[in-house]
Every structure is written in structure tokens, then in C-alpha cells.
Design a protein around this motif. Sequence first.
Motif, PDB file in Angstrom:
ATOM      1  N   UNK A   1     -65.080 -27.117 -35.804  1.00 54.17           N
ATOM      2  CA  UNK A   1     -65.734 -27.572 -34.570  1.00 54.17           C
ATOM      3  C   UNK A   1     -65.652 -29.084 -34.384  1.00 54.17           C
ATOM      4  N   UNK A   2     -65.382 -29.807 -35.461  1.00 51.47           N
ATOM      5  CA  UNK A   2     -65.476 -31.270 -35.420  1.00 51.47           C
ATOM      6  C   UNK A   2     -64.580 -31.942 -34.387  1.00 51.47           C
ATOM      7  N   UNK A   3     -63.318 -31.568 -34.239  1.00 46.49           N
ATOM      8  CA  UNK A   3     -62.498 -32.238 -33.223  1.00 46.49           C
ATOM      9  C   UNK A   3     -63.074 -32.109 -31.809  1.00 46.49           C
ATOM     10  N   UNK A   4     -63.560 -30.917 -31.454  1.00 45.84           N
ATOM     11  CA  UNK A   4     -64.150 -30.736 -30.122  1.00 45.84           C
ATOM     12  C   UNK A   4     -65.457 -31.511 -29.986  1.00 45.84           C
ATOM     13  N   UNK A   5     -66.271 -31.519 -31.033  1.00 41.43           N
ATOM     14  CA  UNK A   5     -67.517 -32.284 -31.020  1.00 41.43           C
ATOM     15  C   UNK A   5     -67.215 -33.761 -30.771  1.00 41.43           C
ATOM     16  N   UNK A   6     -66.290 -34.304 -31.561  1.00 42.71           N
ATOM     17  CA  UNK A   6     -65.954 -35.731 -31.431  1.00 42.71           C
ATOM     18  C   UNK A   6     -65.337 -36.042 -30.067  1.00 42.71           C
ATOM     19  N   UNK A   7     -64.464 -35.183 -29.599  1.00 43.29           N
ATOM     20  CA  UNK A   7     -63.839 -35.394 -28.291  1.00 43.29           C
ATOM     21  C   UNK A   7     -64.906 -35.385 -27.190  1.00 43.29           C
TER      22      UNK A   7
ATOM     23  N   UNK B   1     -79.450 -35.456 -24.550  1.00 44.95           N
ATOM     24  CA  UNK B   1     -80.138 -34.189 -24.827  1.00 44.95           C
ATOM     25  C   UNK B   1     -79.310 -32.949 -24.484  1.00 44.95           C
ATOM     26  N   UNK B   2     -78.576 -32.987 -23.387  1.00 46.68           N
ATOM     27  CA  UNK B   2     -77.734 -31.842 -23.023  1.00 46.68           C
ATOM     28  C   UNK B   2     -76.592 -31.687 -24.020  1.00 46.68           C
ATOM     29  N   UNK B   3     -75.997 -32.792 -24.428  1.00 45.02           N
ATOM     30  CA  UNK B   3     -74.939 -32.765 -25.436  1.00 45.02           C
ATOM     31  C   UNK B   3     -75.468 -32.143 -26.728  1.00 45.02           C
ATOM     32  N   UNK B   4     -76.627 -32.631 -27.169  1.00 47.12           N
ATOM     33  CA  UNK B   4     -77.215 -32.133 -28.404  1.00 47.12           C
ATOM     34  C   UNK B   4     -77.560 -30.655 -28.294  1.00 47.12           C
ATOM     35  N   UNK B   5     -78.106 -30.224 -27.184  1.00 52.03           N
ATOM     36  CA  UNK B   5     -78.453 -28.815 -26.996  1.00 52.03           C
ATOM     37  C   UNK B   5     -77.209 -27.934 -27.077  1.00 52.03           C
TER      38      UNK B   5
ATOM     39  N   UNK C   1     -80.662 -34.489 -34.397  1.00 54.19           N
ATOM     40  CA  UNK C   1     -80.109 -35.705 -33.816  1.00 54.19           C
ATOM     41  C   UNK C   1     -78.591 -35.641 -33.962  1.00 54.19           C
ATOM     42  N   UNK C   2     -77.859 -36.360 -33.113  1.00 54.12           N
ATOM     43  CA  UNK C   2     -76.393 -36.248 -33.126  1.00 54.12           C
ATOM     44  C   UNK C   2     -75.747 -36.600 -34.461  1.00 54.12           C
ATOM     45  N   UNK C   3     -76.262 -37.609 -35.146  1.00 50.52           N
ATOM     46  CA  UNK C   3     -75.654 -38.021 -36.416  1.00 50.52           C
ATOM     47  C   UNK C   3     -75.794 -36.921 -37.475  1.00 50.52           C
ATOM     48  N   UNK C   4     -76.990 -36.359 -37.596  1.00 54.17           N
ATOM     49  CA  UNK C   4     -77.207 -35.292 -38.575  1.00 54.17           C
ATOM     50  C   UNK C   4     -76.425 -34.038 -38.207  1.00 54.17           C
ATOM     51  N   UNK C   5     -76.379 -33.732 -36.922  1.00 61.08           N
ATOM     52  CA  UNK C   5     -75.633 -32.559 -36.479  1.00 61.08           C
ATOM     53  C   UNK C   5     -74.146 -32.734 -36.762  1.00 61.08           C
TER      54      UNK C   5
ATOM     55  N   UNK D   1     -74.256 -28.543 -28.579  1.00 62.53           N
ATOM     56  CA  UNK D   1     -73.671 -28.503 -29.912  1.00 62.53           C
ATOM     57  C   UNK D   1     -74.620 -27.937 -30.956  1.00 62.53           C
ATOM     58  N   UNK D   2     -75.921 -28.026 -30.719  1.00 60.01           N
ATOM     59  CA  UNK D   2     -76.907 -27.380 -31.594  1.00 60.01           C
ATOM     60  C   UNK D   2     -76.641 -25.871 -31.600  1.00 60.01           C
ATOM     61  N   UNK D   3     -76.480 -25.324 -30.415  1.00 63.13           N
ATOM     62  CA  UNK D   3     -76.197 -23.899 -30.304  1.00 63.13           C
ATOM     63  C   UNK D   3     -74.857 -23.515 -30.900  1.00 63.13           C
ATOM     64  N   UNK D   4     -73.845 -24.337 -30.664  1.00 60.71           N
ATOM     65  CA  UNK D   4     -72.518 -24.049 -31.223  1.00 60.71           C
ATOM     66  C   UNK D   4     -72.563 -24.003 -32.745  1.00 60.71           C
ATOM     67  N   UNK D   5     -73.233 -24.991 -33.356  1.00 61.43           N
ATOM     68  CA  UNK D   5     -73.333 -25.001 -34.814  1.00 61.43           C
ATOM     69  C   UNK D   5     -74.186 -23.848 -35.316  1.00 61.43           C
ATOM     70  N   UNK D   6     -75.279 -23.549 -34.615  1.00 58.34           N
ATOM     71  CA  UNK D   6     -76.163 -22.461 -35.028  1.00 58.34           C
ATOM     72  C   UNK D   6     -75.408 -21.144 -35.127  1.00 58.34           C
TER      73      UNK D   6
END
Length: 114
Positions: free
Chosen positions: A33-39, A55-59, A18-22, A61-66
Amino acid sequence: MTALHATPTGIPPMPERNPKALRAAIAEHTPALLPDFDRHWRRDIADAYDLAPVPAFLARWWGEFAIARDPELDARVKDLEDRAAEATDSAEARALLEEAAHLRRVASKAEPGQ
């Protein structure tokens, strides 16, 4: 939510999906990565009245963090993409980008806790 700690390999596990946990995992383990995520969140989600893009946003950033949570994988993907950008042969560039894309796809399939 409980804090996620690095595994014996030193790679932090994936958070709850979920976005909050991610966002919390990004802030703790890959703060660059945080500034780009927040922006991206503010631009595409925060002021939207339609949650369809979540869902597209989460997908994405899920990959970016992974990838970013694993310094060796992150360096490998960046190296492939950099080499593709510098390649003078289109077949070589395509092969390098396909390998980078494959690594991104595999990384994005990580499940929470992995």
C-alpha cells in the motif's frame, strides 16, 4: 513511537491515529500500500497550504490499512468487489457492493491498538 507487533491472531494492531504512525504501520505490515499512500500524500497534502484535507486523507487510509492488515478480510472484500464487477444482475451487484462497503465501514472503526 513504539513498534507495533502482530496480535496472537497474526493481525497487527492499529497504530496511533496520525499520518506518521499510520505510514510506519503500512510500511511495516502492508508495504504494497505504501506507494499509493505516499503518492496520495504528495498529491493532496504535502504541498498544500491548507491542512483541511488531512482528516479525510487519514480516514481513507485508516480504513485501507484496517482491511489490508487482515489477509482474510482483505480477500473477502476483494472477492465481493470482483464478483460485483462481474455480476450481470444489478441487484446482485448492488448487494455484493453493499456487503463490501459494510465490511469497509466496520474495519474503519478500529481504534488504535485494536
